[in-house]
Design a protein around this motif. Structure first.
Motif, PDB file in Angstrom:
ATOM      1  N   VAL A 285     -59.501  29.651  23.076  1.00 45.99           N
ATOM      2  CA  VAL A 285     -60.062  30.710  23.917  1.00 45.99           C
ATOM      3  C   VAL A 285     -60.826  30.106  25.089  1.00 45.99           C
ATOM      4  N   ARG A 286     -61.524  29.004  24.828  1.00 48.08           N
ATOM      5  CA  ARG A 286     -62.243  28.330  25.917  1.00 48.08           C
ATOM      6  C   ARG A 286     -61.250  27.826  26.970  1.00 48.08           C
ATOM      7  N   PHE A 287     -60.083  27.340  26.514  1.00 47.24           N
ATOM      8  CA  PHE A 287     -59.073  26.849  27.451  1.00 47.24           C
ATOM      9  C   PHE A 287     -58.530  27.987  28.317  1.00 47.24           C
ATOM     10  N   TRP A 288     -58.213  29.141  27.691  1.00 40.91           N
ATOM     11  CA  TRP A 288     -57.633  30.253  28.445  1.00 40.91           C
ATOM     12  C   TRP A 288     -58.672  31.035  29.252  1.00 40.91           C
ATOM     13  N   SER A 289     -59.947  30.824  28.953  1.00 39.15           N
ATOM     14  CA  SER A 289     -60.990  31.575  29.670  1.00 39.15           C
ATOM     15  C   SER A 289     -61.013  31.223  31.157  1.00 39.15           C
ATOM     16  N   VAL A 290     -60.613  30.004  31.491  1.00 43.26           N
ATOM     17  CA  VAL A 290     -60.596  29.605  32.905  1.00 43.26           C
ATOM     18  C   VAL A 290     -59.603  30.474  33.680  1.00 43.26           C
ATOM     19  N   LEU A 291     -58.392  30.642  33.134  1.00 44.16           N
ATOM     20  CA  LEU A 291     -57.395  31.484  33.795  1.00 44.16           C
ATOM     21  C   LEU A 291     -57.832  32.951  33.792  1.00 44.16           C
ATOM     22  N   ALA A 292     -58.470  33.382  32.715  1.00 41.94           N
ATOM     23  CA  ALA A 292     -58.945  34.767  32.657  1.00 41.94           C
ATOM     24  C   ALA A 292     -59.988  35.025  33.740  1.00 41.94           C
ATOM     25  N   GLU A 293     -60.842  34.051  33.983  1.00 45.68           N
ATOM     26  CA  GLU A 293     -61.862  34.221  35.028  1.00 45.68           C
ATOM     27  C   GLU A 293     -61.217  34.293  36.403  1.00 45.68           C
ATOM     28  N   ASP A 294     -60.170  33.485  36.636  1.00 44.89           N
ATOM     29  CA  ASP A 294     -59.481  33.525  37.931  1.00 44.89           C
ATOM     30  C   ASP A 294     -58.805  34.874  38.153  1.00 44.89           C
ATOM     31  N   GLN A 295     -58.308  35.514  37.087  1.00 53.09           N
ATOM     32  CA  GLN A 295     -57.609  36.789  37.228  1.00 53.09           C
ATOM     33  C   GLN A 295     -58.533  37.995  37.045  1.00 53.09           C
ATOM     34  N   GLY A 296     -59.827  37.756  36.889  1.00 52.99           N
ATOM     35  CA  GLY A 296     -60.777  38.857  36.769  1.00 52.99           C
ATOM     36  C   GLY A 296     -60.663  39.628  35.461  1.00 52.99           C
ATOM     37  N   ARG A 297     -60.324  38.949  34.416  1.00 56.54           N
ATOM     38  CA  ARG A 297     -60.192  39.605  33.106  1.00 56.54           C
ATOM     39  C   ARG A 297     -61.484  39.451  32.302  1.00 56.54           C
ATOM     40  N   ASP A 298     -61.892  40.528  31.669  1.00 54.08           N
ATOM     41  CA  ASP A 298     -63.016  40.467  30.744  1.00 54.08           C
ATOM     42  C   ASP A 298     -62.493  40.010  29.384  1.00 54.08           C
ATOM     43  N   VAL A 299     -63.109  38.978  28.839  1.00 56.21           N
ATOM     44  CA  VAL A 299     -62.681  38.419  27.549  1.00 56.21           C
ATOM     45  C   VAL A 299     -63.790  38.651  26.535  1.00 56.21           C
ATOM     46  N   SER A 300     -63.445  39.361  25.460  1.00 58.53           N
ATOM     47  CA  SER A 300     -64.383  39.620  24.359  1.00 58.53           C
ATOM     48  C   SER A 300     -63.971  38.765  23.169  1.00 58.53           C
ATOM     49  N   VAL A 301     -64.914  37.949  22.686  1.00 57.26           N
ATOM     50  CA  VAL A 301     -64.619  37.010  21.601  1.00 57.26           C
ATOM     51  C   VAL A 301     -65.560  37.281  20.441  1.00 57.26           C
ATOM     52  N   SER A 302     -65.004  37.370  19.245  1.00 51.57           N
ATOM     53  CA  SER A 302     -65.801  37.550  18.025  1.00 51.57           C
ATOM     54  C   SER A 302     -65.302  36.558  16.992  1.00 51.57           C
ATOM     55  N   LEU A 303     -66.144  35.550  16.663  1.00 54.37           N
ATOM     56  CA  LEU A 303     -65.771  34.504  15.718  1.00 54.37           C
ATOM     57  C   LEU A 303     -66.833  34.396  14.628  1.00 54.37           C
ATOM     58  N   PRO A 304     -66.459  33.994  13.445  1.00 48.57           N
ATOM     59  CA  PRO A 304     -67.458  33.804  12.389  1.00 48.57           C
ATOM     60  C   PRO A 304     -68.365  32.630  12.719  1.00 48.57           C
ATOM     61  N   PRO A 305     -69.606  32.629  12.244  1.00 47.15           N
ATOM     62  CA  PRO A 305     -70.529  31.550  12.608  1.00 47.15           C
ATOM     63  C   PRO A 305     -70.159  30.213  11.982  1.00 47.15           C
ATOM     64  N   GLY A 306     -69.586  30.215  10.784  1.00 50.57           N
ATOM     65  CA  GLY A 306     -69.254  28.967  10.105  1.00 50.57           C
ATOM     66  C   GLY A 306     -67.772  28.678  10.136  1.00 50.57           C
ATOM     67  N   GLU A 307     -67.385  27.708   9.320  1.00 55.79           N
ATOM     68  CA  GLU A 307     -65.977  27.345   9.240  1.00 55.79           C
ATOM     69  C   GLU A 307     -65.198  28.402   8.457  1.00 55.79           C
ATOM     70  N   LEU A 308     -63.916  28.507   8.797  1.00 57.50           N
ATOM     71  CA  LEU A 308     -63.025  29.457   8.116  1.00 57.50           C
ATOM     72  C   LEU A 308     -61.705  28.730   7.852  1.00 57.50           C
ATOM     73  N   GLY A 335     -56.614  41.597  35.706  1.00 55.31           N
ATOM     74  CA  GLY A 335     -57.779  42.459  35.557  1.00 55.31           C
ATOM     75  C   GLY A 335     -57.817  43.192  34.222  1.00 55.31           C
ATOM     76  N   ALA A 336     -56.689  43.187  33.504  1.00 50.85           N
ATOM     77  CA  ALA A 336     -56.681  43.839  32.188  1.00 50.85           C
ATOM     78  C   ALA A 336     -57.517  43.013  31.217  1.00 50.85           C
ATOM     79  N   SER A 337     -58.405  43.665  30.514  1.00 52.14           N
ATOM     80  CA  SER A 337     -59.293  42.958  29.590  1.00 52.14           C
ATOM     81  C   SER A 337     -58.534  42.597  28.316  1.00 52.14           C
ATOM     82  N   LEU A 338     -59.094  41.638  27.590  1.00 54.49           N
ATOM     83  CA  LEU A 338     -58.502  41.238  26.313  1.00 54.49           C
ATOM     84  C   LEU A 338     -59.617  40.919  25.327  1.00 54.49           C
ATOM     85  N   SER A 339     -59.251  40.995  24.057  1.00 49.34           N
ATOM     86  CA  SER A 339     -60.223  40.782  22.980  1.00 49.34           C
ATOM     87  C   SER A 339     -59.604  39.871  21.934  1.00 49.34           C
ATOM     88  N   VAL A 340     -60.377  38.884  21.507  1.00 42.70           N
ATOM     89  CA  VAL A 340     -59.958  37.948  20.449  1.00 42.70           C
ATOM     90  C   VAL A 340     -60.992  38.036  19.333  1.00 42.70           C
TER      91      VAL A 340
END
Length: 412
Positions: A285-308, A335-340
């Motif tokens: 997600v960190r890798f794709w966030s750069v392209l998302a920022e260039d295209q004006g996409r809002d990225v919502s990320v929800s990850l567990p705090p520990g290992e899974l 500009g279309a938002s995405l959620s992970v």
């Protein structure tokens, strides 16, 4: 199986108990009636001895039950009773028993100097059925207890059969999920133990075949890279620089294709790998966030705090995440938002990638299908990743009207 065995034993036990207890209940009733009639007959005979003597009234009073004596002159002694047809028949010198209102009557004929006298002893229904109801209740309780005991024993027997079968099913599912170290514990009936041993032999055979495949892949790597190296040396020996560059590019492409084939074969033939799903998803997600920022996409990320930990390799899971995010960037407008979202699941973990784009048809799950001119392999990669770990992939509409892809992965 447990339910069917319990029903079978319950039905069989019920038939046996009915065949046994019904005749026994009828026998108890007949014995009670015969005993009551025998006691009444004895009482009547004890009174008949005193017929024609002055002790007759005393003998009638000593009997502890309703007794009536019909004398030859028409008089009666004792309890009042109607002069029935049975009494008239007994007056001819025959001893009979007959049904009466509320019970039965025992009629004994006795001769006296004046003629035949009839002694009538009345036996009420309560005395005829004395103790019968209690005996029947005891029999019913015994029958119910035997039926319950039979069902419990049948359930225990069925459990001894079904528990090993359930264990075999679990081992087969683990083997299907890629856990080749899974082995069944032989137990239960001989037939079930035989199936467990056969399943263990099959699992061992699968492991041997995969080991042989890994050796073949290693041999394939050496066999293919050697001629490629020789071909590269021949390319470098070409005198025409343009021809050497063109052929060299073809050799590079061929080497990349061969390397990809060998890598894929090694990954398929290797044992089950594991990785930290949270760490892999966070990095991709960190890798794709750069392209998302260039295209004006809002990225919502929800990850567990520990290992899974999940039962899939890190590179394979990264390719799955890249395929899902690549689909979002390729098939939704800028500009279309995405959620992970990555969250724990009852079987391990669930990865959900949603977008606010136009959505797509679930038929894209079929390999080679696409709604945007691509090869359609993105979702197929994600599906194969989920299935290789023992999970599954599903596609539905997101709350914003776009697409939502859910990948369920099993725990490591």
């Amino acid at each position: 199986m447990r339910r069917w065995l319990a029903l079978l034993v319950a039905a069989t036990t019920s038939v046996v108990l009915i065949a046994l207890l019904v005749p026994m209940a009828l026998l108890i009733r007949a014995v009670a009636e015969n005993g009551a009639m025998a006691r009444a007959t004895a009482s009547a005979e004890s009174v008949s001895v005193a017929v024609g003597t002055p002790e007759l009234p005393v003998a009638v009073e000593q009997v502890a039950r309703p007794v009536t004596v019909f004398l030859p002159d028409g008089r009666t002694l004792g309890a009042p009773a109607p002069l029935s047809d049975a009494v008239r028949l007994a007056a001819t010198g025959r001893s009979v028993t007959a049904a009466a209102s509320g019970g039965r009557e025992v009629l004994v004929s006795a001769q006296s100097p004046q003629g035949a006298a009839v002694i009538r002893v009345f036996v009420p229904d309560d005395e005829l059925l004395h103790g019968v109801r209690e005996a029947w209740l005891a029999l019913a309780g015994l029958g119910l207890a035997l039926a319950v005991l039979g069902i419990v024993l049948a359930d225990r027997l069925a459990l001894a059969v079904t528990r090993p079968v359930v264990g075999l099913a679990g081992v087969s599912h683990r083997l299907a999920g890629g856990d080749l170290a899974a082995r069944a514990e032989p137990g239960g009936p001989p037939e079930v133990r035989s199936v467990a041993l056969a399943l263990n032999h099959l699992a061992g055979r699968i492991g041997d075949l995969l080991t042989a495949e890994r050796e073949s892949v290693a041999d394939l790597s050496h066999r293919l890279r050697t001629p490629l190296t020789g071909l590269r040396l021949d390319v470098e020996a070409l005198r025409d620089p343009e021809e050497a560059a063109r052929v060299g590019a073809r050799v590079d492409a061929l080497e990349r294709a061969v390397s990809a084939v060998i890598t894929d074969a090694r990954r398929r033939s290797a044992g089950r790998e594991t990785c930290d799903a949270a760490g892999v998803v966070r990095e991709r997600v960190r890798f794709w966030s750069v392209l998302a920022e260039d295209q004006g996409r809002d990225v919502s990320v929800s990850l567990p705090p520990g290992e899974l930990p999940v039962a899939v390799g890190g590179e394979e899971l990264a390719a799955c995440v890249d395929a899902l995010l690549g689909n979002v960037f390729a098939h939704t407008p800028e500009g279309a938002s995405l959620s992970v979202r990555l969250a724990p699941h009852s079987s391990g973990a669930v990865l959900t990638v949603s977008d606010s784009g136009p959505g797509f048809d679930p038929s894209l799950l079929e390999r080679g299908s696409s709604g945007g001119g691509s090869t359609g392999l993105g979702l197929d990669i994600a599906r194969r990743t989920a299935e290789s770990s023992g999970g599954h992939l599903s596609v539905r509409s997101s709350p914003s009207g776009g697409a939502s892809v859910e990948v369920v992965l099993t725990r490591a």
